[in-house]
Design a protein around this motif. Structure first.
Motif, short mmCIF file in Angstrom:
data_model
loop_
_atom_site.label_atom_id
_atom_site.label_comp_id
_atom_site.label_asym_id
_atom_site.label_seq_id
_atom_site.Cartn_x
_atom_site.Cartn_y
_atom_site.Cartn_z
N GLN A 292 43.32 45.43 41.55
CA GLN A 292 41.90 44.75 41.15
C GLN A 292 40.75 45.26 42.15
O GLN A 292 39.83 44.79 42.05
CB GLN A 292 42.06 43.38 41.30
N LYS B 52 33.68 40.48 43.27
CA LYS B 52 33.20 40.89 42.00
C LYS B 52 32.20 40.19 41.32
O LYS B 52 31.42 40.77 40.75
CB LYS B 52 34.89 40.60 41.15
N GLU C 183 37.36 38.06 44.38
CA GLU C 183 36.80 37.33 43.08
C GLU C 183 35.48 37.19 43.58
O GLU C 183 34.44 37.45 42.55
CB GLU C 183 37.66 35.97 43.18
N TYR D 227 47.18 43.43 45.57
CA TYR D 227 45.82 43.48 45.01
C TYR D 227 45.12 44.76 44.69
O TYR D 227 44.18 44.81 44.22
CB TYR D 227 44.99 43.04 46.22
#
Ligand code: DX5
Ligand code: ZN
Length: 218
Positions: free
Chosen positions: A133, A108, A105, A130
């Motif tokens: 993503q 990103k 996260e 994962y």
């Protein structure tokens, strides 16, 4: 449709750092598309390499895609600094387990592409949750910490399994291999589904890097 041309990512870990500018220029002229930065913290791996200031020094020397591999126990304190220093992609290790979601996260949010690495002794199961993503799955083909090691052929089935999983799920992550990649081990990696070849010693020890880069791809 033929498979896209594999990306070659020389690892600066193997460069002659006393001639950093010249070594990066060698990479710029070699036909390689990415530059791989192996960041080691002396905890996650028994070695210490570069920090964000090193990346900041390298950034203006090349327009290549800067692929930063954090072999670090506390990547959360390095993600923003490396992004600010010019990293285009930042990879953390799946072995950090329950911390992986928040780390991905954070990557990103930083605006960098995200990568997840898996060590030779870790199963692909570790990173399966994962894959949807991430932009890059880094399959280590040596035990992390040092360049110049022998390629671990027992990892090839893991590359095949990752490529199968990608076909089955229709996900778009790239598969990268790192460690002991040379003209002997590259073909089996490519056959198994690898998109990005990280190579350190093979490329920097060659007296014609462009030829060595071309040799990895063929
Ligand atoms: C290991 C490093 C090395 C490096 C490549 O932690 O990640 O794999 O990038 O080094 P060579 O190509 O010399 O094995
Ligand atoms: Zn690496």
């Amino acid at each position: 449709m033929s498979a896209p041309k594999p990306i070659v990512a020389p690892s600066l870990l193997a460069a002659d750092l006393a001639q950093l500018g010249r070594e990066v220029e060698r990479v710029n002229r070699s036909g390689a598309e990415w530059l791989h930065l192996d960041v080691m913290d002396g905890h996650f791996v028994p070695n210490l390499s570069f920090g964000p200031d090193f990346a900041r020094t390298v950034r203006p020397l090349t327009s290549l895609f800067l692929d930063v591999h954090l072999m670090c126990d506390r990547p959360e304190i390095l993600i923003e600094p490396f992004r600010r220093a010019g990293a285009d992609s930042i990879t953390v290790h799946g072995e950090l387990r329950d911390r992986v979601p928040e780390l991905l996260e954070q990557i990103k949010k930083s605006g960098a592409k995200s990568g997840l690495a898996v060590n030779p002794d870790s199963s692909l199961e570790l990173v399966l949750p994962y894959l949807k993503q991430i932009d890059l799955l880094l399959i280590m083909t040596v035990h992390p910490g040092f360049g110049g090691q022998q390629f671990l052929t027992e990892v090839v089935p893991k590359i095949q399994a990752a490529a199968r999983e990608r076909r089955r799920s229709g996900q778009a992550f790239r598969i990268e291999v790192d460690g002991g990649v040379d003209h002997g081990s590259a073909p089996q990696c490519l056959q198994a589904g690898t998109d990005v070849l990280v190579a350190g010693s093979y490329l920097f020890n060659s007296d014609n890097m462009a030829e060595a880069v071309a040799g990895l791809r063929s």
